[in-house]
Structure formats: structure tokens, C-alpha cells
Scaffold this motif. Structure first.
Motif, PDB file in Angstrom:
ATOM      1  N   ILE A  40      36.503  40.336  39.383  1.00  0.00           N
ATOM      2  CA  ILE A  40      37.297  40.241  40.772  1.00  0.00           C
ATOM      3  C   ILE A  40      38.897  39.816  40.524  1.00  0.00           C
ATOM      4  N   GLU A  41      38.866  38.999  39.570  1.00  0.00           N
ATOM      5  CA  GLU A  41      40.551  38.571  39.084  1.00  0.00           C
ATOM      6  C   GLU A  41      41.034  39.704  38.464  1.00  0.00           C
ATOM      7  N   SER A  42      40.520  40.556  37.611  1.00  0.00           N
ATOM      8  CA  SER A  42      41.162  41.388  36.721  1.00  0.00           C
ATOM      9  C   SER A  42      41.303  42.735  37.654  1.00  0.00           C
ATOM     10  N   THR A  43      40.730  42.927  38.548  1.00  0.00           N
ATOM     11  CA  THR A  43      41.048  43.958  39.838  1.00  0.00           C
ATOM     12  C   THR A  43      42.121  43.503  40.375  1.00  0.00           C
ATOM     13  N   LYS A  44      42.488  42.205  40.688  1.00  0.00           N
ATOM     14  CA  LYS A  44      43.653  41.843  41.483  1.00  0.00           C
ATOM     15  C   LYS A  44      44.864  42.102  40.566  1.00  0.00           C
ATOM     16  N   THR A  45      44.871  41.746  39.276  1.00  0.00           N
ATOM     17  CA  THR A  45      45.644  41.856  38.338  1.00  0.00           C
ATOM     18  C   THR A  45      46.255  43.144  38.054  1.00  0.00           C
ATOM     19  N   TYR A  57      48.127  53.238  37.517  1.00  0.00           N
ATOM     20  CA  TYR A  57      47.034  53.245  38.699  1.00  0.00           C
ATOM     21  C   TYR A  57      46.227  52.186  38.328  1.00  0.00           C
ATOM     22  N   ALA A  58      45.153  51.631  39.395  1.00  0.00           N
ATOM     23  CA  ALA A  58      44.278  51.015  38.928  1.00  0.00           C
ATOM     24  C   ALA A  58      42.657  51.388  39.261  1.00  0.00           C
ATOM     25  N   ALA A  59      41.722  50.972  38.461  1.00  0.00           N
ATOM     26  CA  ALA A  59      40.459  51.017  38.765  1.00  0.00           C
ATOM     27  C   ALA A  59      39.958  49.444  39.307  1.00  0.00           C
ATOM     28  N   VAL A  60      39.223  49.774  40.403  1.00  0.00           N
ATOM     29  CA  VAL A  60      38.785  48.288  40.912  1.00  0.00           C
ATOM     30  C   VAL A  60      37.250  48.210  40.706  1.00  0.00           C
ATOM     31  N   GLY A  61      36.884  47.342  40.024  1.00  0.00           N
ATOM     32  CA  GLY A  61      35.394  47.014  39.828  1.00  0.00           C
ATOM     33  C   GLY A  61      35.058  45.749  39.070  1.00  0.00           C
ATOM     34  N   VAL A  62      33.828  45.667  38.865  1.00  0.00           N
ATOM     35  CA  VAL A  62      33.054  44.502  38.083  1.00  0.00           C
ATOM     36  C   VAL A  62      32.435  44.882  36.909  1.00  0.00           C
ATOM     37  N   HIS A  63      32.726  44.480  35.799  1.00  0.00           N
ATOM     38  CA  HIS A  63      32.017  44.648  34.617  1.00  0.00           C
ATOM     39  C   HIS A  63      30.537  44.095  34.344  1.00  0.00           C
ATOM     40  N   PRO A  64      29.418  44.555  33.961  1.00  0.00           N
ATOM     41  CA  PRO A  64      28.204  43.811  33.896  1.00  0.00           C
ATOM     42  C   PRO A  64      28.229  42.404  33.522  1.00  0.00           C
ATOM     43  N   SER A  65      29.311  42.079  32.585  1.00  0.00           N
ATOM     44  CA  SER A  65      29.216  40.853  31.971  1.00  0.00           C
ATOM     45  C   SER A  65      30.023  39.884  32.957  1.00  0.00           C
ATOM     46  N   ASP A  66      30.503  40.229  33.903  1.00  0.00           N
ATOM     47  CA  ASP A  66      31.292  39.439  34.965  1.00  0.00           C
ATOM     48  C   ASP A  66      30.649  39.279  36.427  1.00  0.00           C
ATOM     49  N   ILE A  67      29.667  39.817  36.647  1.00  0.00           N
ATOM     50  CA  ILE A  67      28.792  40.009  37.833  1.00  0.00           C
ATOM     51  C   ILE A  67      28.719  38.592  38.486  1.00  0.00           C
ATOM     52  N   ASP A  68      28.771  37.592  37.742  1.00  0.00           N
ATOM     53  CA  ASP A  68      28.578  35.895  38.342  1.00  0.00           C
ATOM     54  C   ASP A  68      29.571  35.919  39.654  1.00  0.00           C
ATOM     55  N   GLY A  69      30.666  36.687  39.586  1.00  0.00           N
ATOM     56  CA  GLY A  69      31.763  36.542  40.489  1.00  0.00           C
ATOM     57  C   GLY A  69      31.344  37.563  41.430  1.00  0.00           C
ATOM     58  N   LEU A  70      30.379  38.078  41.603  1.00  0.00           N
ATOM     59  CA  LEU A  70      29.972  39.152  42.653  1.00  0.00           C
ATOM     60  C   LEU A  70      29.040  38.307  43.695  1.00  0.00           C
ATOM     61  N   GLU A  72      27.800  38.703  48.295  1.00  0.00           N
ATOM     62  CA  GLU A  72      28.253  39.755  49.536  1.00  0.00           C
ATOM     63  C   GLU A  72      29.640  39.659  49.940  1.00  0.00           C
ATOM     64  N   GLU A  73      30.081  38.335  49.736  1.00  0.00           N
ATOM     65  CA  GLU A  73      31.659  38.201  50.353  1.00  0.00           C
ATOM     66  C   GLU A  73      32.736  38.815  49.427  1.00  0.00           C
ATOM     67  N   SER A  74      32.528  38.505  47.965  1.00  0.00           N
ATOM     68  CA  SER A  74      33.371  39.168  47.145  1.00  0.00           C
ATOM     69  C   SER A  74      33.342  40.776  47.032  1.00  0.00           C
ATOM     70  N   PHE A  75      31.943  41.181  47.147  1.00  0.00           N
ATOM     71  CA  PHE A  75      31.779  42.696  47.109  1.00  0.00           C
ATOM     72  C   PHE A  75      32.411  43.282  48.512  1.00  0.00           C
ATOM     73  N   SER A  79      35.338  46.083  48.250  1.00  0.00           N
ATOM     74  CA  SER A  79      35.125  47.274  48.837  1.00  0.00           C
ATOM     75  C   SER A  79      36.405  47.572  49.495  1.00  0.00           C
ATOM     76  N   GLU A  80      36.957  46.718  50.120  1.00  0.00           N
ATOM     77  CA  GLU A  80      38.455  46.976  50.810  1.00  0.00           C
ATOM     78  C   GLU A  80      39.425  47.277  49.839  1.00  0.00           C
ATOM     79  N   GLN A  81      39.318  46.870  48.423  1.00  0.00           N
ATOM     80  CA  GLN A  81      40.567  47.616  47.396  1.00  0.00           C
ATOM     81  C   GLN A  81      40.375  48.775  47.497  1.00  0.00           C
ATOM     82  N   THR A  82      39.304  49.478  47.418  1.00  0.00           N
ATOM     83  CA  THR A  82      39.229  50.755  47.210  1.00  0.00           C
ATOM     84  C   THR A  82      40.109  51.707  48.158  1.00  0.00           C
ATOM     85  N   LYS A  83      40.605  51.072  49.189  1.00  0.00           N
ATOM     86  CA  LYS A  83      41.501  51.537  50.242  1.00  0.00           C
ATOM     87  C   LYS A  83      43.235  51.496  49.577  1.00  0.00           C
ATOM     88  N   HIS A  84      43.280  50.850  48.702  1.00  0.00           N
ATOM     89  CA  HIS A  84      44.506  50.617  48.180  1.00  0.00           C
ATOM     90  C   HIS A  84      45.202  52.024  47.620  1.00  0.00           C
TER      91      HIS A  84
END
Length: 266
Positions: A40-45, A57-70, A72-75, A79-84
Motif C-alpha cells: 500500500i505504501e509503495s503504491t502511494k510513492t 507511470y505507476a503500477a498499483v498493487g500489493v506483492h504477496p510478501s506484503d499482504i499483511d497490509g491488505l 477490505e478497507e485498504s483494498f 481499487s480507487e487508485q486504478t483510476k489515477h
């Protein structure tokens, strides 16, 4: 011009000189660049870098090793960031059983991998897939999600040439980086040898995976010519052919990247 499809310039290894490095890339013929989110943080950066530099350009997503940050709220936020306007892919997502051996954690990885595949399908963005020591389950989740309907790339490919053909049949590209230059990269060399050039993308995964002769040092996109030279040697092509075909491949996959994104304005 070289299209860099996978970089992490928001990594702490670039903390002191990222602007110097980034401003030098177009001067070295490297543009555009996709900076890939892994949490989530590196998607922001990654999005912040894309807003600052025209050619990033940016790819937005969460690596399998960082799913602790996922959750329903963060997902929902993701999802909203895909509209950027500068978000051009969902990634990097996937499975990593190299670091995670516990069954319950692997199950969570599969769950969030599938959710992010479904997200990409719903917003019509390609995916950047990470898969390490998880070939069978990666294919299984992709098939369950009908990934043949979601364009994408298998990033930092490390499996057999035969499995690469299975991914290609699903419409996927194979990401090739510095590992192809390593002396022990026999499987990857065979994969590159057997794949059509039209299914290969260039990437660094920087600051990781620097090619020979810089193996073990901090990597950046200016090392891509070493990767190109090795692919050209393997396939009996000119470096110019490899560079141009891979660039066309990247624009075909990342269709929201502007073809004229060749400046370094900040």
C-alpha cells in the motif's frame, strides 16, 4: 529508446540520489519507465513519482510478501487508485512460497492474488505477476480467475521454458532482466531462446538483480543495454531489433502509457 517495464525507484536504496538517476534516464534513451507498487505504501510513492515525472507511470498493487497490509478497507483504497491517470497496471501481485512456507499464509496469498486479478479485469488494466517457488498454484489461481482475459506479464521469470509456453498460451509476456546475464541462468537462457521475441519484455527490477558485470551492486535502468546485448546474443538478433521489438511489446501491453512520453519534466 528503451521501455523499462519494472522498476522500484521509491526504494530506500535510491533515497539519496533518485532525482539525479531519474533525470538521467531519458538522456540515456530510457523512457518511459513503470515504477511498480509492492505494498500500500509503495503504491502511494509510485503514484507520487508518476505525478512528478512525465515519463514515469505507476503500477498499483500489493506483492504477496506484503499482504499483511491488505484488508477490505485498504483494498477499496487500492481499487480507487486504478483510476489515477498515471496508473497503467495492477502489480506487482502473485505468489511467493520461497519466503512463506506456512500453509495459512500461502492461502492468504492466493486469496489476495485472485482478488487483485479480478480488480484488474474489472478496470481493464494489465497485471504484473510475481511468482516464486509457486508455479503450480500460480497457474491454478490464474486459470480460476480466467486470466486469459486479463493481459499481463510474468515478471522476473524463473521457471522452465515449457511453463513459459503455458503462460504465453494464456496471452502473457515474459519479463526478462539482469538474471539472463548470470552464468547459472541456464533455464532462463533456454526460455529466451525458445520464446518469440514478440513475447519478451525488458525490465530491471531495480535496485535489485543487476546484470553482469555489475552483479551484486545497486541496479538501475541504465543497465538495460547489458540485458539487451545478452538477449540479442541468445536469439541471433541485433541489439536494435531486441530494443525496438521489446518496446513495441511494452506499448501493446501497457496501453495507457502515452507513446510520446519521452520527456523528463519535473
Amino acid at each position: 529508446m528503451i521501455f523499462e517495464t519494472h522498476a522500484h525507484y521509491d526504494d530506500e536504496q535510491f533515497h539519496d540520489d533518485s532525482e539525479d538517476v531519474l533525470l538521467d534516464l531519458p538522456k540515456k534513451g530510457i523512457t518511459p519507465v513503470i515504477n511498480v507498487g509492492a505494498s500500500i505504501e509503495s503504491t502511494k510513492t509510485s503514484l507520487a513519482l508518476a505525478e512528478k515525472y512525465d515519463f514515469i507511470y505507476a503500477a498499483v498493487g500489493v506483492h504477496p510478501s506484503d499482504i499483511d497490509g491488505l484488508n477490505e478497507e485498504s483494498f477499496m483504497w487500492l481499487s480507487e487508485q486504478t483510476k489515477h491517470k498515471k496508473a497503467v497496471a495492477v502489480g506487482e501481485i502473485g505468489l511467493d512460497y520461497y519466503w512463506e512456507k506456512e500453509g495459512s499464509v500461502q492461502e492468504q496469498q492466493r486469496y489476495w492474488f485472485q482478488r487483485q486479478l479480478e480488480l484488474a479485469k474489472s478496470v481493464k488494466l494489465p497485471v504484473i505477476i510475481h511468482s516464486r517457488d509457486a508455479a503450480e498454484d500460480t497457474l491454478k489461481v490464474m486459470r480460476e480467475a480466467h486470466a486469459e482475459e486479463i493481459p499481463g506479464v510474468i515478471h522476473c521469470y524463473s521457471y522452465s521454458p515449457e511453463l513459459a509456453q503455458e503462460f504465453v498460451k494464456m496471452g502473457y509476456y515474459i519479463g526478462v532482466g539482469g538474471v539472463v546475464t548470470f552464468k547459472n541462468a541456464k533455464k532462463l537462457v533456454r526460455t529466451v531462446e525458445e520464446l518469440p521475441m514478440e513475447k519478451i519484455l525488458l525490465e530491471t527490477d531495480c535496485p535489485y538483480m543487476a546484470p553482469e558485470p555489475f552483479r551484486g551492486t545497486r541496479n538501475d535502468s541504465r543497465n538495460i543495454p547489458y540485458i539487451i546485448a545478452k538477449i540479442a546474443e541468445i536469439k541471433g538478433l541485433s541489439p536494435e531489433e531486441v530494443e525496438e521489438t521489446a518496446r513495441q511489446n511494452a506499448f501493446a501491453l501497457f496501453h495507457q502509457v502515452a507513446v510520446g512520453s519521452d520527456s523528463a519534466k519535473i
